[in-house]
Design a protein around this motif. Structure first.
Motif, PDB file in Angstrom:
ATOM      1  N   VAL A  11       0.842  -1.197   0.000  1.00  0.00           N
ATOM      2  CA  VAL A  11       0.000   0.000   0.000  1.00  0.00           C
ATOM      3  C   VAL A  11       0.874   1.244   0.000  1.00  0.00           C
ATOM      4  CG1 VAL A  11      -1.774   1.252   1.231  1.00  0.00           C
ATOM      5  CG2 VAL A  11      -1.830  -1.230   1.173  1.00  0.00           C
ATOM      6  N   ILE A  12       1.851   1.271   0.907  1.00  0.00           N
ATOM      7  CA  ILE A  12       2.696   2.460   0.975  1.00  0.00           C
ATOM      8  C   ILE A  12       3.506   2.603  -0.304  1.00  0.00           C
ATOM      9  CG2 ILE A  12       4.646   3.476   2.198  1.00  0.00           C
ATOM     10  CD1 ILE A  12       3.451   2.215   4.744  1.00  0.00           C
ATOM     11  N   GLY A  13       3.950   1.466  -0.844  1.00  0.00           N
ATOM     12  CA  GLY A  13       4.681   1.518  -2.107  1.00  0.00           C
ATOM     13  C   GLY A  13       3.843   2.129  -3.216  1.00  0.00           C
ATOM     14  N   ALA A  14       2.583   1.707  -3.318  1.00  0.00           N
ATOM     15  CA  ALA A  14       1.709   2.231  -4.357  1.00  0.00           C
ATOM     16  C   ALA A  14       1.529   3.738  -4.204  1.00  0.00           C
ATOM     17  CB  ALA A  14       0.354   1.535  -4.307  1.00  0.00           C
ATOM     18  N   TYR A  15       1.312   4.184  -2.957  1.00  0.00           N
ATOM     19  CA  TYR A  15       1.139   5.622  -2.741  1.00  0.00           C
ATOM     20  C   TYR A  15       2.418   6.367  -3.066  1.00  0.00           C
ATOM     21  CZ  TYR A  15      -3.562   5.613  -0.883  1.00  0.00           C
ATOM     22  OH  TYR A  15      -4.910   5.519  -0.784  1.00  0.00           O
ATOM     23  N   VAL A  17       4.889   5.505  -5.139  1.00  0.00           N
ATOM     24  CA  VAL A  17       5.135   5.542  -6.581  1.00  0.00           C
ATOM     25  C   VAL A  17       4.226   6.570  -7.249  1.00  0.00           C
ATOM     26  CG1 VAL A  17       4.884   4.217  -8.703  1.00  0.00           C
ATOM     27  CG2 VAL A  17       5.986   3.181  -6.736  1.00  0.00           C
ATOM     28  N   SER A  18       2.923   6.519  -6.914  1.00  0.00           N
ATOM     29  CA  SER A  18       1.972   7.408  -7.592  1.00  0.00           C
ATOM     30  C   SER A  18       2.249   8.861  -7.266  1.00  0.00           C
ATOM     31  CB  SER A  18       0.548   7.057  -7.181  1.00  0.00           C
ATOM     32  OG  SER A  18       0.334   5.688  -7.352  1.00  0.00           O
ATOM     33  N   LEU A  19       2.390   9.143  -5.967  1.00  0.00           N
ATOM     34  CA  LEU A  19       2.612  10.544  -5.601  1.00  0.00           C
ATOM     35  C   LEU A  19       3.942  11.028  -6.158  1.00  0.00           C
ATOM     36  CD1 LEU A  19       1.153  10.574  -1.998  1.00  0.00           C
ATOM     37  CD2 LEU A  19       0.105  11.307  -4.132  1.00  0.00           C
ATOM     38  N   LEU A  21       5.327  10.040  -8.986  1.00  0.00           N
ATOM     39  CA  LEU A  21       5.144  10.310 -10.420  1.00  0.00           C
ATOM     40  C   LEU A  21       4.370  11.605 -10.638  1.00  0.00           C
ATOM     41  CD1 LEU A  21       4.413   6.762 -11.841  1.00  0.00           C
ATOM     42  CD2 LEU A  21       6.211   8.312 -12.571  1.00  0.00           C
ATOM     43  N   ILE A  22       3.285  11.786  -9.853  1.00  0.00           N
ATOM     44  CA  ILE A  22       2.490  13.009 -10.009  1.00  0.00           C
ATOM     45  C   ILE A  22       3.346  14.220  -9.674  1.00  0.00           C
ATOM     46  CG2 ILE A  22       0.528  14.293  -9.106  1.00  0.00           C
ATOM     47  CD1 ILE A  22      -0.917  11.663  -8.761  1.00  0.00           C
ATOM     48  N   LEU A  25       5.718  14.970 -12.453  1.00  0.00           N
ATOM     49  CA  LEU A  25       5.011  15.559 -13.594  1.00  0.00           C
ATOM     50  C   LEU A  25       4.700  17.029 -13.339  1.00  0.00           C
ATOM     51  CD1 LEU A  25       3.476  15.043 -16.303  1.00  0.00           C
ATOM     52  CD2 LEU A  25       1.471  14.572 -14.919  1.00  0.00           C
ATOM     53  N   VAL A  26       4.161  17.326 -12.143  1.00  0.00           N
ATOM     54  CA  VAL A  26       3.815  18.710 -11.821  1.00  0.00           C
ATOM     55  C   VAL A  26       5.077  19.553 -11.801  1.00  0.00           C
ATOM     56  CG1 VAL A  26       2.939  20.212 -10.012  1.00  0.00           C
ATOM     57  CG2 VAL A  26       1.736  18.099 -10.559  1.00  0.00           C
TER      58      VAL A  26
ATOM     59  N   LEU B  57      -5.955   5.552  -5.891  1.00  0.00           N
ATOM     60  CA  LEU B  57      -5.018   6.046  -6.897  1.00  0.00           C
ATOM     61  C   LEU B  57      -5.255   5.359  -8.230  1.00  0.00           C
ATOM     62  CD1 LEU B  57      -1.890   5.897  -4.648  1.00  0.00           C
ATOM     63  CD2 LEU B  57      -2.836   7.966  -5.638  1.00  0.00           C
ATOM     64  N   ILE B 111       1.335  -3.375  -8.275  1.00  0.00           N
ATOM     65  CA  ILE B 111       1.608  -3.475  -6.840  1.00  0.00           C
ATOM     66  C   ILE B 111       0.427  -4.106  -6.119  1.00  0.00           C
ATOM     67  CG2 ILE B 111       2.034  -2.108  -4.765  1.00  0.00           C
ATOM     68  CD1 ILE B 111       3.527  -0.129  -6.551  1.00  0.00           C
ATOM     69  N   LEU B 218      -3.043  20.866 -15.205  1.00  0.00           N
ATOM     70  CA  LEU B 218      -1.783  20.561 -15.891  1.00  0.00           C
ATOM     71  C   LEU B 218      -1.884  20.853 -17.389  1.00  0.00           C
ATOM     72  CD1 LEU B 218      -0.568  17.289 -14.158  1.00  0.00           C
ATOM     73  CD2 LEU B 218       0.652  19.444 -14.321  1.00  0.00           C
TER      74      LEU B 218
END
Lengths: 50, 242, 218
Positions: A11-15, A17-19, A21-22, A25-26, B57, B111, B218
């Motif tokens: 779960v923490i890994g998924a968060y 990775v996603s955050l 990447l976001i 990008l930002v 997500l 994941i 964005l």
């Protein structure tokens, strides 16, 4: 911190990775926006020939 | 007053400049609230345990990955039919955002799949379609980068987007057929929306709203950047000619 | 149109035209596969249809950048653009020439390579049918990709990146026909889908290729 049990890593890994990447990008978008805006202002400030 | 007024780059920049702070605000507020709500204050699913939290997500990212391509398709059509430069540049601006969303959807899916399905990757139709979608994004962005003349690049990429959409759709059905052909009856269903309980549904909605706001913000920002970059190039060219 | 086709065919067969390169590539890839996966006949038999399809596809890809590149360099593409023949016709003829010089030889050679991979007896007919039906689609889609990248120097890698995703549906249905044929399963559904994709691509994509060519020659 909630109890994530045995899946905490996932779960923490998924968060993460996603955050991540976001965020990247930002950050890239904002950085390029600043750079291009500065370039344009610099060009427009120069005196025009012709 | 019509929507085509925003095809004027100056007007577009002025309007989006006014909208952008609000969009960033909504995006941050919704994403923050939705993700914190989802991460800290939702119960575990009785079968998936805490991995159900990845849904906040995964689902919005997957939605945006597809909608970004649809937006590019519409923008490309507008460029082909009405030749508004802002439209072509908006399509260009959306592509990297869509690609990142696709990566997020794939990564969070992998994941989640490892503990739930016992594998990082399965050639499930949905997963495979997303991988193909990612390849389409890559090709589209690469074509934009490769062509120097702006109008030519806009024309070629819009046609690629149209043709690509048809083939992406075809691939979707081909993959569906192919996988059923290989594993009859394998039921790796990723359909989350159908059977989510309200506890998971509301934070998910908030997260989706956050992702939409983030995407729009964005795209506006990146479109502005593209407009400015093009103007800079044009001015420099004029200086050199003078 | 026939004159253009004849010219393209002559150019391809002449030395340096690249005729036969695709065929050699097809052979080499197919020979390399057993080195990679091991010589066991059972494994090779199972993957033979897929391997043959993928290597045929790659061999097709290899010769795509030749479709327009030479004509673009020496200016004959501009001449063709001003000729009475519509651009759609040019795109179609170019694809047809590519198919005749690359696709058709691949189809012919496939059964021989099937022997190397222990393709089951029942599979040869369907392998031939699926390749014969599918390679025209590969040529037409490839012509579209070649038209997109015609103005770009060293566009070969970009061309593969653009074309390979477009090849996915053709590959899936084509390989599925060959695989089901080899295993003695009914092939009707994938065969119809493959034929549909091929006919649709042949009918519609020359228009897209022509539009792209006009943009590139502007």
């Amino acid at each position: 911190m909630p109890d994530l049990g045995s899946y905490a890593v996932y779960v923490i890994g998924a968060y993460a990775v996603s955050l991540g990447l976001i965020g990247a990008l930002v950050w890239a978008s904002v950085a390029r926006a600043r750079k291009v805006r500065a370039q344009l202002e610099e060009v427009e400030r120069r005196p025009r020939h012709g | 007053m019509s929507i085509w007024e925003y095809a004027n780059p100056v007007k577009f920049i002025r309007t989006t400049d006014r909208l952008l702070p609000w969009l960033w605000g909504v995006a941050i507020a919704c994403l923050g609230a939705g993700l914190i709500w989802g991460f800290f204050f939702t119960p575990d699913d009785f079968r998936q345990g805490s991995t159900v939290k990845i849904i906040y997500l995964h689902v919005p990212a997957a939605l945006m990955a597809i909608n970004a391509w649809l937006m590019m398709l519409v923008a490309s059509l507008i460029w082909i039919v009405r030749r508004h430069h802002v439209s072509a540049l908006a399509a260009r601006a959306a592509a990297p955002v869509g690609a990142v969303m696709t990566v997020i959807a794939l990564a969070t899916g992998a994941i989640w799949g490892q503990p739930m399905w016992g594998t990082w990757w399965a050639w499930d139709p949905r997963l495979t379609s997303f991988l193909i979608l990612f390849l389409f994004y890559l090709g589209y962005m690469a074509l934009w980068e490769a062509i120097e003349n702006d109008d030519t690049a806009a024309d070629l990429t819009s046609i690629l987007c149209l043709v690509g959409s048809v083939f992406a759709l075809l691939s979707r059905y081909a993959v569906l057929f192919w996988n059923q052909g290989l594993h009859q009856g394998a039921s790796l269903s990723m359909d989350a929306e159908e059977n989510v309980a309200d506890v998971f549904w509301y934070p998910l909605l908030v997260c989706i709203a956050g992702f939409v706001a983030l995407f729009v913000a964005l795209v506006f920002l990146r479109t502005q950047t593209e407009i400015r970059a093009r103007r800079t190039r044009a001015l420099r060219l004029r200086e050199r000619m003078a | 149109m026939i004159a253009l086709l004849a010219r393209d065919l002559r150019l391809a067969v002449r030395a340096g035209g690249g005729f036969g390169l695709g065929l050699a590539f097809f052979l080499i890839v197919t020979v390399l596969v057993p080195f990679g996966v091991g010589p066991e006949a059972a494994i090779l038999r199972a993957i033979a249809p897929g391997i043959l399809w993928v290597s045929a596809l790659l061999a097709c890809l290899l010769s795509l950048d030749r479709i327009f590149a030479l004509d673009h360099e020496d200016g004959s593409l501009d001449l063709l653009a001003t000729a009475p023949l519509p651009m759609e016709g040019v795109a179609f003829v170019k694809a047809a020439a590519h198919w005749l010089t690359t696709g058709l030889p691949l189809v012919m050679a496939a059964p021989a390579l099937g022997v190397l991979l222990h393709l089951p007896q029942a599979g040869y007919g369907w392998l031939l049918v699926s390749l014969a039906l599918g390679t025209p689609a590969l040529s037409v889609i490839g012509t579209f990709g070649a038209a997109l990248t015609v103005g770009i120097k060293r566009g070969g890698l970009l061309l593969s990146l653009l074309v390979l995703p477009l090849y996915v549906p053709t590959l899936i249905f084509g390989a599925e026909v060959a695989r089901r044929g080899a295993e003695g399963l009914p092939v009707q559904t994938p065969l119809l889908m493959l034929a549909g994709i091929s006919l649709g691509a042949v009918a519609l994509l020359p228009f897209a290729s022509a539009a792209v060519l006009r943009i590139n020659l502007r």
